[in-house]
Design a protein around this motif. Structure first.
Motif, PDB file in Angstrom:
ATOM      1  N   ARG A 356       0.831  -1.085   0.239  1.00 29.85           N
ATOM      2  CA  ARG A 356      -0.216  -0.473   0.246  1.00 29.85           C
ATOM      3  C   ARG A 356       0.604   1.354   0.069  1.00 29.85           C
ATOM      4  N   LEU A 357       0.990   2.042  -0.532  1.00 31.35           N
ATOM      5  CA  LEU A 357       1.612   3.134  -1.265  1.00 31.35           C
ATOM      6  C   LEU A 357       1.272   4.323  -0.967  1.00 31.35           C
ATOM      7  N   PHE A 358      -0.411   4.295  -0.550  1.00 28.75           N
ATOM      8  CA  PHE A 358      -1.324   5.458  -0.006  1.00 28.75           C
ATOM      9  C   PHE A 358      -2.367   5.118  -0.037  1.00 28.75           C
ATOM     10  N   GLN A 359      -3.340   6.199   1.060  1.00 28.82           N
ATOM     11  CA  GLN A 359      -4.868   5.819   1.428  1.00 28.82           C
ATOM     12  C   GLN A 359      -5.039   6.867   2.129  1.00 28.82           C
ATOM     13  N   ALA A 360      -6.522   7.685   1.598  1.00 26.98           N
ATOM     14  CA  ALA A 360      -7.118   8.707   1.988  1.00 26.98           C
ATOM     15  C   ALA A 360      -8.759   8.219   1.598  1.00 26.98           C
ATOM     16  N   GLN A 361      -9.891   9.246   2.644  1.00 29.62           N
ATOM     17  CA  GLN A 361     -10.921   9.315   2.220  1.00 29.62           C
ATOM     18  C   GLN A 361     -10.914  10.003   1.057  1.00 29.62           C
TER      19      GLN A 361
END
Length: 483
Positions: A356-361
């Protein structure tokens, strides 16, 4: 686990087993033509390639018809007369081709010339590759008849039937038998064929969309099925169930048909494997299976009540990372949204060997979703993954999109406001009927819009791809500079 002994089977079932036998024969004939082509000058190749490709298409259609018939058992009588017309003619054609290319009294070039010219002449001038085009068109219509496709055309089916009957007569094949009980089926053919459920399910679209990229997986092996197995017609599948998709593996020696049961509206996985020329079937609901990745395979496991432990049901190897991802997301979404599912294990929401390189809502078509950027450790492939943010379906896949070479373009990603980003040339695979991506493409360029919950997330998202694009350019420059 080996299948049990072959039981006595009804006549109509024999026709579907005949589809499997002729599919095997067609595979052998196509391979024989490939060997013949390898020994001939290039000027002969185009016709041989066209013929072999059409024969392989016949293989796929025959096996697909037999597999789907399991879900539509009640409609099989509608096919009986038509299969009686086709199968003996197709079988004779394959036998004749075999006899020609195995005639060692002639040179290979003479074998091919004699095969092509004689078989074209005996069919009233219909070129040999076009004969299989005729067979394949007929098989496509039988598939549409079986599955109640709104595209089904009875007039075209009857025209093609008459042409195949004529071809049988030209070859001296006796007329097909008239089966008892099929006259009523023929009277009701039109009304039954068009009584189609117009409500499309999202899973019907997933594997019909083209792949924007094909990232090869390594360490491939043959897929395996572990049963328990049953012969054709011995599984209880409610009438009017709906096939969502069919996926073949290892040259169609194994296939998976996924359908919605008309009884409980829940998804079931029907696996077919071959023992000799005989198909054997195994079936479980999505709620009865678990999924995990093992290298280049997705493993499906079931619970054994007798042994009180988890057992392997299938190990499915995929040629490309993209196909593996789509099958995985489809399975998880079907299982999570299934009314019979008690619980989805948290590990099933993560495809192993992805970073996982990125996570956001994000706010996506009016819903709160998680947007994640995953990198596959094995292939270095990148994808965007949207999942449900909260509630009972939390982490359930909503859509995924593969990041292709288009991302190297400076116009691929643009930040339109503090929280708004546009992506051009991105294809979404949607795993939900209530999500409408067109609502996120309401702009002149048709770009896909991502609306982040926070400004900082939009900034980090753009920086992620800017850094990767710069790194890619640097790597390419260094590669060119090396002696």
């Amino acid at each position: 686990m080996e299948p049990p002994g072959v039981p006595c089977i009804p006549v109509e079932t024999n026709l579907l087993l005949g589809c499997c036998r002729e599919a095997d024969r067609a595979d052998i004939v196509a391979s024989g033509l490939d060997q013949l082509r390898a020994a001939l000058p290039e000027s002969f190749h185009s016709h041989l390639i066209a013929l072999a490709e059409e024969i392989r298409a016949s293989t796929r259609l025959l096996r697909g018809l037999a597999d789907r018939s399991q879900v539509h058992v009640g409609r099989v009588p509608l096919l009986a007369n038509y299969l009686d017309v086709l199968l003996p003619c197709l079988s004779r054609t394959l036998n004749d081709i075999t006899a020609h290319y195995e005639d060692k009294t002639l040179s290979r070039e003479t074998r091919w010339r004699k095969m092509y010219n004689k078989m074209t002449e005996e069919a009233g001038g219909l070129p040999l590759p076009q004969r299989f085009v005729l067979y394949n068109h007929f098989l496509c219509l039988l598939k549409q008849l079986l599955t109640r496709s709104p595209s089904f055309d009875l007039n075209t089916l009857e025209i093609l039937r008459a042409r195949i009957v004529e071809l049988r007569e030209q070859r001296g094949i006796p007329p097909p038998p008239t089966r008892i009980g099929t006259s009523l089926a023929r009277q009701d053919l039109t009304s039954l064929a068009v009584s189609q459920d117009r409500n499309s399910h999202w899973a019907e679209q997933i594997f019909s969309l083209p792949l924007p990229s094909r990232t090869a997986l390594k360490h491939l092996r043959l897929s395996k099925s572990f049963g328990p197995f049953y012969p054709w017609g011995h599984l209880t599948i409610p009438q009017d169930s709906k096939v969502l998709f069919r996926r073949p593996f290892d040259n169609d020696t194994i296939s998976i048909v996924v359908f919605l049961s008309s009884f409980d509206q829940c998804p079931y996985f029907l696996m077919r494997t071959m023992q000799g020329n005989t198909p054997w079937y195994s079936m479980f609901g999505a709620h009865e299976l678990c999924i995990e990745r093992e290298g280049s395979a997705l493993q499906l496991k079931r619970w054994s009540r007798s042994e009180q432990c988890s057992k392997l049901w299938a190990a499915l190897y995929f040629l490309t990372w993209e196909e593996m991802v789509l099958f995985y997301c489809t399975f998880v979404a079907l299982k999570a949204r299934n009314l019979l599912t008690v619980q989805v294990h948290p590990s099933e929401f993560s495809l192993h060997r992805e970073k996982r390189l990125f996570q956001a809502q994000i706010i996506d078509d009016g819903f709160k979703h998680s947007l994640i950027v995953y990198e596959d450790i094995q292939t270095k492939g990148l994808r965007l993954h949207a999942a449900v943010w909260e509630g009972e379906l939390r982490r359930c896949p909503v859509w995924t999109a593969f990041v292709t070479h288009q991302s190297q373009s400076p116009t691929w990603l643009s930040r339109r406001s503090r929280r708004r980003v546009w992506l051009k040339d991105v294809q979404l695979y949607v795993f939900c009927n209530t999500y409408h991506q067109e609502n996120m493409r309401q702009n002149k360029s048709g770009a896909f819009e991502i609306l982040f919950d926070k400004e900082e997330a939009a900034k980090r998202f753009k920086e992620l791809f800017a850094v990767r694009s710069a790194a890619s350019e640097t790597s390419g420059t260094e590669s060119m500079a090396r002696p």
